[in-house]
Every structure is written in C-alpha cells, then in structure tokens.
Motif scaffolding. Sequence first.
Motif, PDB file in Angstrom:
ATOM      1  N   GLY A 310      -2.387  -7.317  -2.545  1.00 34.58           N
ATOM      2  CA  GLY A 310      -3.558  -7.473  -3.414  1.00 34.58           C
ATOM      3  C   GLY A 310      -3.429  -6.689  -4.716  1.00 34.58           C
ATOM      4  O   GLY A 310      -4.181  -6.916  -5.654  1.00 34.58           O
ATOM      5  N   ARG A 311      -2.460  -5.746  -4.767  1.00 35.54           N
ATOM      6  CA  ARG A 311      -2.144  -4.958  -5.963  1.00 35.54           C
ATOM      7  C   ARG A 311      -3.305  -4.098  -6.462  1.00 35.54           C
ATOM      8  O   ARG A 311      -3.349  -3.735  -7.623  1.00 35.54           O
ATOM      9  N   HIS A 312      -4.262  -3.781  -5.576  1.00 36.67           N
ATOM     10  CA  HIS A 312      -5.363  -2.910  -6.010  1.00 36.67           C
ATOM     11  C   HIS A 312      -5.401  -1.609  -5.211  1.00 36.67           C
ATOM     12  O   HIS A 312      -6.407  -0.912  -5.202  1.00 36.67           O
ATOM     13  N   VAL A 313      -4.297  -1.313  -4.544  1.00 42.96           N
ATOM     14  CA  VAL A 313      -4.234  -0.097  -3.731  1.00 42.96           C
ATOM     15  C   VAL A 313      -3.852   1.074  -4.614  1.00 42.96           C
ATOM     16  O   VAL A 313      -2.956   0.965  -5.443  1.00 42.96           O
ATOM     17  N   HIS A 314      -4.564   2.205  -4.467  1.00 40.53           N
ATOM     18  CA  HIS A 314      -4.204   3.417  -5.223  1.00 40.53           C
ATOM     19  C   HIS A 314      -3.290   4.267  -4.348  1.00 40.53           C
ATOM     20  O   HIS A 314      -3.752   5.017  -3.507  1.00 40.53           O
ATOM     21  N   GLY A 315      -1.981   4.102  -4.546  1.00 46.69           N
ATOM     22  CA  GLY A 315      -1.035   4.832  -3.719  1.00 46.69           C
ATOM     23  C   GLY A 315      -0.247   3.881  -2.827  1.00 46.69           C
ATOM     24  O   GLY A 315      -0.135   2.689  -3.128  1.00 46.69           O
ATOM     25  N   LYS A 316       0.296   4.408  -1.752  1.00 43.85           N
ATOM     26  CA  LYS A 316       1.241   3.667  -0.934  1.00 43.85           C
ATOM     27  C   LYS A 316       0.625   3.217   0.401  1.00 43.85           C
ATOM     28  O   LYS A 316      -0.297   3.840   0.916  1.00 43.85           O
ATOM     29  N   VAL A 317       1.185   2.125   0.936  1.00 43.64           N
ATOM     30  CA  VAL A 317       0.801   1.617   2.256  1.00 43.64           C
ATOM     31  C   VAL A 317       1.994   1.841   3.186  1.00 43.64           C
ATOM     32  O   VAL A 317       3.136   1.500   2.847  1.00 43.64           O
ATOM     33  N   VAL A 318       1.721   2.423   4.364  1.00 43.82           N
ATOM     34  CA  VAL A 318       2.799   2.799   5.282  1.00 43.82           C
ATOM     35  C   VAL A 318       2.536   2.192   6.665  1.00 43.82           C
ATOM     36  O   VAL A 318       1.398   2.169   7.148  1.00 43.82           O
ATOM     37  N   ILE A 319       3.622   1.714   7.297  1.00 40.37           N
ATOM     38  CA  ILE A 319       3.565   1.186   8.661  1.00 40.37           C
ATOM     39  C   ILE A 319       4.072   2.275   9.618  1.00 40.37           C
ATOM     40  O   ILE A 319       5.139   2.845   9.403  1.00 40.37           O
TER      41      ILE A 319
END
Length: 321
Positions: A310-319
């Motif tokens: 969605g390109r609206h995340v502030h920072g990183k997404v982690v699995i």
Amino acid sequence: MSMKEPSPNTPATTSRAVQFESFGGPEALSIREVPVPQAGSGQIRVRVTAAGLNPMDWFMTSDAQTAARFGLSLPCGFGTDYAGVVDQVGDGVRQFVAGDRVFGGALSRAVADYVVVDEAGTIVAGGEAHRTPDGVDDRTAATLTIAGRTAAAALAVVNPGAGDTVLIGGAGGGVGVFAVQLARLAGARVIGTGSATSADALRALGAEPVAYGDGLADRVRALAPAGVTAAMDLHGTDTAQAARDLGVPDERITTIAAQIDGITPANGANAPQSALAEIAGLVAAGRLRVPIAATFPVEQIRAAVELQAGRHVHGKVVIDL
C-alpha cells in the motif's frame, strides 16, 4: 494412530517456505512444506527468525515477464532480507560457525524456515550473509540489507555533507528512514516529503516534513529560502523534478524507482562495500534506529504484503518465522 511430535534430537526433514505457484499479487502466495535445504561446499544454512519486506519483493514477482528479468521462475520463493542463526556449515567455510547470528539477502527466497547462502556470494548470486552485531535484534537486522544498501548507494551519488540542504522524496518509506538518518549523520539539513500523517514520524528521524504533491517546489522554497543543494527521489520522479525546478544540478539528484535522462539512478548493488557493516554498527551504537511499523507471523504473509504494498507504511514490515 496419532502423529508423534519429532523429538528435539531428531532433525526436521521438512520446513516451511512461502512460495508462488503462479506469479501475481499477495493472493498468489502460499506456505508450502519443502525439504530442509542442505548447505553445500562454501555455503551456510541459516535458521531464519525474521524476514523484512521490501517493495522489490512483490514488484519482481508481479508477473512472469518481470520475474524473468530477475532470473526467477516457478515455483518461486518470496522475500529477500533475512536474519537468523547459522545452523549448518558446509565444507571450506571459514568465516562462520554454527550458532553465529547473521543477516543478509537471498533473492526471492528469504521468507522460509531455512535459507542456504554462499559464504562469499551476492544477494542475486548465491545469497549473502553478514554477522549481526550484539545490540541489534533479529527483527531489526532483517530490515537492513536492501533498504540500507539502497540508501547508502543514493548517498554515494549525491554525497551530502555539512552545509547541504537535502530534499528526500518518500522520506518515511523503507529506504527513506535510512537515507534521512544517514544524511543527518553526514551533517546535512534534511527536508523530507510525506503525507500529513507522516509528519511526526519524519521529525522523529531528524527531517523537516513537507507535503508531497502539486506545488512541492514552492513549499520547499518557503522552508529553505537559501535553496536546496541535493535531492534523493525514493518514490518516483516528482521530487527529482521539483529539485530541478529549485535549481539543484542533475549530478546532485538521484532516483531509486525511476529513470530520468541526465540523472544518475542509485542501485543498492553499487553501494560501498562497507555500507552494511557501517549501518549495522550505527544501529548497534544507538545512532541509527529502524522504525518497525508492523510484524506478522508467517501465516499472515498475504496481509503483511498487502500492507507493505500500500506504500503508506512509516517504517518497515517484518515477518516472524
């Protein structure tokens, strides 16, 4: 007959890996049982604990034509950034032993219980590993490779320093959080573009926020009447065009997601050799922080990719694995 749990002393023979059976969006991702890979000569096997997501992950695998450009074919894994612990070492390996904490990149195969990488490889050819410094947790380590390298490459193009005012487009995104802080550590003033909701997050990184969109050059001019001296467009071309309108010379502008005639694009593969070790060291020393926007268990991989894409995340997404 009930299935018996394997005893702790029995090595597992199967493991989980997120894979595509057909290229496409998050809906095409699934978790598969695969044989546990074995480290060959010159390789290490890493038990992955965390995998960081990047826009390139879902861009590369969006369709067969794009995937072919990156040398990917079906069935195909997913994700590139990983962190974990070495649990098997192949013949001839000198730099790592079982139990070492490592992080690195393995192109489109990182979201899995195990990843086998070359001791002396690259992200694209064989995968790569770096020692995780004490003081850097695995989730954070799993965010460093692609974004850190890309930010370092962008800085190498524009070379910011004391006396510079740098305009960074997409400053709150995965690469932006590194680029802003690295430019600040180099002594530059940073103006970062973002949405209204990202203003506080940008300030926390050390940037002065400015809204992106029509009229960007005018808003930047009002913030920096003495002018802007360098620019990094980490989203598209709008920031680069605004920088040109503000009189920034082409040689001090760079892009990562688009190509503009006359402007040198930044590619993480060209980052300085020492960049990742330096970035990990800055994190360990508390001088650079990586905001982690969200973590998901691997079972929720589709939701994680949807959020990241969605390109609206502030920072990183982690699995988490």
